[in-house]
Design an enzyme around this catalytic site. Structure first.
Site, PDB file in Angstrom:
ATOM      1  N   HIS A  57     100.478 -75.881 149.010  1.00 25.08           N
ATOM      2  CA  HIS A  57     100.237 -74.739 148.120  1.00 25.08           C
ATOM      3  C   HIS A  57     101.527 -74.465 147.349  1.00 25.08           C
ATOM      4  O   HIS A  57     102.477 -73.929 147.902  1.00 25.08           O
ATOM      5  CB  HIS A  57      99.842 -73.502 148.934  1.00 25.08           C
ATOM      6  CG  HIS A  57      98.575 -73.682 149.723  1.00 25.08           C
ATOM      7  ND1 HIS A  57      97.346 -73.324 149.236  1.00 25.08           N
ATOM      8  CD2 HIS A  57      98.357 -74.195 150.954  1.00 25.08           C
ATOM      9  CE1 HIS A  57      96.407 -73.603 150.141  1.00 25.08           C
ATOM     10  NE2 HIS A  57      97.002 -74.134 151.197  1.00 25.08           N
TER      11      HIS A  57
ATOM     12  N   ASP B  39      99.785 -78.309 154.906  1.00 25.73           N
ATOM     13  CA  ASP B  39      99.266 -76.981 154.540  1.00 25.73           C
ATOM     14  C   ASP B  39     100.440 -76.036 154.237  1.00 25.73           C
ATOM     15  O   ASP B  39     100.407 -74.850 154.578  1.00 25.73           O
ATOM     16  CB  ASP B  39      98.363 -76.414 155.645  1.00 25.73           C
ATOM     17  CG  ASP B  39      97.569 -75.197 155.190  1.00 25.73           C
ATOM     18  OD1 ASP B  39      97.607 -74.853 153.986  1.00 25.73           O
ATOM     19  OD2 ASP B  39      96.920 -74.560 156.052  1.00 25.73           O
TER      20      ASP B  39
ATOM     21  N   PRO C 175      97.749 -65.144 155.541  1.00 24.78           N
ATOM     22  CA  PRO C 175      98.004 -66.226 156.497  1.00 24.78           C
ATOM     23  C   PRO C 175      98.743 -67.387 155.831  1.00 24.78           C
ATOM     24  O   PRO C 175      98.623 -67.593 154.626  1.00 24.78           O
ATOM     25  CB  PRO C 175      96.590 -66.666 156.905  1.00 24.78           C
ATOM     26  CG  PRO C 175      95.729 -66.334 155.729  1.00 24.78           C
ATOM     27  CD  PRO C 175      96.357 -65.130 155.058  1.00 24.78           C
TER      28      PRO C 175
ATOM     29  N   HIS D 292      87.861 -76.233 154.188  1.00 25.74           N
ATOM     30  CA  HIS D 292      88.564 -75.278 155.052  1.00 25.74           C
ATOM     31  C   HIS D 292      87.484 -74.723 155.975  1.00 25.74           C
ATOM     32  O   HIS D 292      86.725 -73.849 155.578  1.00 25.74           O
ATOM     33  CB  HIS D 292      89.177 -74.199 154.156  1.00 25.74           C
ATOM     34  CG  HIS D 292      89.701 -72.995 154.879  1.00 25.74           C
ATOM     35  ND1 HIS D 292      91.023 -72.637 154.852  1.00 25.74           N
ATOM     36  CD2 HIS D 292      89.075 -72.047 155.624  1.00 25.74           C
ATOM     37  CE1 HIS D 292      91.192 -71.519 155.558  1.00 25.74           C
ATOM     38  NE2 HIS D 292      90.036 -71.136 156.032  1.00 25.74           N
TER      39      HIS D 292
END
Ligand SMILES: [Zn+2]
Length: 423
Positions: free
Chosen positions: A62, A305, A323, A179
């Site tokens: 990300h 991730d 999160p 996901h």
């Protein structure tokens, strides 16, 4: 010209697992031999005691660009990637706006090329706005350069839409990645449902939220004959379901993150939001299951991730804080520790960090071979370093590993024949 002397070269694609010298000329690997003599004008890298492997690929990062570049951007993310030994990364589409349209796909590719430290590729959303309702224009997005499809950060709750997405992406020669989280089961859960969450009184998040969606996706894959990729698998039962689906001949692949291989729900003992991640950190038993599954091939490879968040966002209460945690610079030391503990060997490490993830997105994995452009990582397997504000190259510093020591440090990363990181 660059001469790398006395490194332990590991590349199962070329049956290399021994000490060699590597000569690089104009970016190309010219010679791999024992004892190449240095000559005038050639930079010599002393790799005594170091390991040299093809550089790594991470299909799940990300970079928060566009929209939240106070957390990370393509430049800072690229710096963290090459410091972790990676030269290819795939950005997730949960940006603002979401990567669900051709111009945003182009933006990621162009900005990545402009930064030039590594290959930055976009995934694109399965559904418009990642809302789970209406499929994106997958063919156009793929033609523009999206390497696969995912609504990551959110599941595709509607099974009919997921089935259509699998069929459509599969027919385009690519795949969907899910996901896996049934939001009706996860509710407002924060910590893995177990003894610890109960003792501390933390809102529990049952592992069935992951397991039921993994099972659904595997069944849809069997029924459609199309591929599906399971993002960040973390529970023992999910691993068993993937093993079953593979035995049934399903085109299912799965990735595991460094944090799910290394950290347990005990990180919540101080009630800190820094430990909040989706799926949640689980029990020792789950960790053991993912480690052995990575060794055996039930889990195909590692993906970080890598999920940067600003300090103030992680300082909120457990419900409000987002999160996610960093991963790019910690994957190597964590996976290396599994090699040292004999879960698997260095060849398997190269497979799960480099070869398998590259193949999954249709790239030719880097190879240490004469005639190839140098894309390799040189690391010291025994150097211990502290995770702190200085050593983390991301804009954000959110990781439970802050202040702890890890062993295994990237010293050089080569991308397209050039040194893009030097410790
Ligand atoms: Zn996710």
């Amino acid at each position: 010209m660059i001469l790398i002397k006395n490194g332990h070269v590991v590349d199962p694609q070329n049956n290399l697992n021994d000490k060699f010298d590597i000569l690089i000329e104009k970016g190309e690997i010219k010679k791999i031999e024992k004892n190449i003599q240095p000559f005038p004008g050639c930079e010599v890298i002393d790799a005594e005691g170091k390991i040299i492997t093809p550089s790594f690929t991470d299909i799940h990062v990300h970079f928060r660009d566009p929209g939240q570049i106070y957390k990370e951007d393509i430049e800072s993310g690229s710096k963290a990637a090459v410091a972790g030994g990676y030269t290819t990364v795939v950005c997730m589409p949960n940006t603002i706006p979401a990567i669900d349209d051709v111009p945003i796909v182009r933006y990621i590719i162009e900005k990545g090329e402009e930064v030039g430290l590594c290959r930055v590729l976009p995934s694109a959303a399965i559904t418009k706005g990642r809302k789970g309702k209406e499929l994106t224009e997958m063919a156009l997005l793929k033609d523009a350069g999206a390497v696969y499809f995912t609504d990551d950060g959110a599941p595709v709750m509607d099974s009919f839409i997921m089935r259509k997405a699998m069929e459509y992406a599969g027919s385009l020669g690519t795949f969907v990645a899910d996901h896996c989280e049934d939001l009706n089961l996860s509710q407002n859960g924060v910590a893995h449902e177990g003894e610890l969450a109960a003792t501390l009184g933390l809102p529990p998040l049952p592992p069935e939220a992951e397991d039921t969606m993994v099972a659904r996706d595997c069944i849809l894959s069997i029924q459609t004959g199309m591929p599906v990729h399971i993002c960040h698998i973390s529970s023992k039962l999910s691993v068993e379901i993937v093993a079953w689906a593979k035995a049934m001949g399903a085109k299912v692949t799965a990735e595991v993150t460094p944090h799910h291989l290394y950290l347990t729900d005990e990180e919540f003992l101080d009630f800190s939001c820094i430990a909040k991640v989706s799926p949640p950190l689980r029990s020792h038993e789950d960790i053991e299951a993912t480690r052995w599954a990575l060794a055996s091939g039930i889990i195909d490879f590692v993906a970080t991730d890598h999920a940067p968040h600003a300090h103030y966002e992680k300082m909120q209460d457990l419900q409000a804080c987002p999160p996610g945690m960093l991963g790019l610079q910690f994957a190597l030391p964590i996976v290396l520790e599994l090699v040292k503990k004999d879960y698997f060997d260095l060849n398997r490490m190269v497979e799960v960090m480099s070869i398998e993830p590259a193949k999954k997105i249709g790239l030719k994995p880097p190879q240490i071979k004469e005639g190839e452009i140098a894309e390799l990582t040189i690391f010291d397997p025994f150097e211990t370093w502290e995770v702190n504000e200085e050593t983390i190259l991301s804009k954000s510093k959110n990781t439970p590993l802050l202040g702890r020591k890890l062993t295994g440090k990237v010293k050089y990363t080569f991308f397209k024949g050039k040194i893009v990181y030097r410790d």
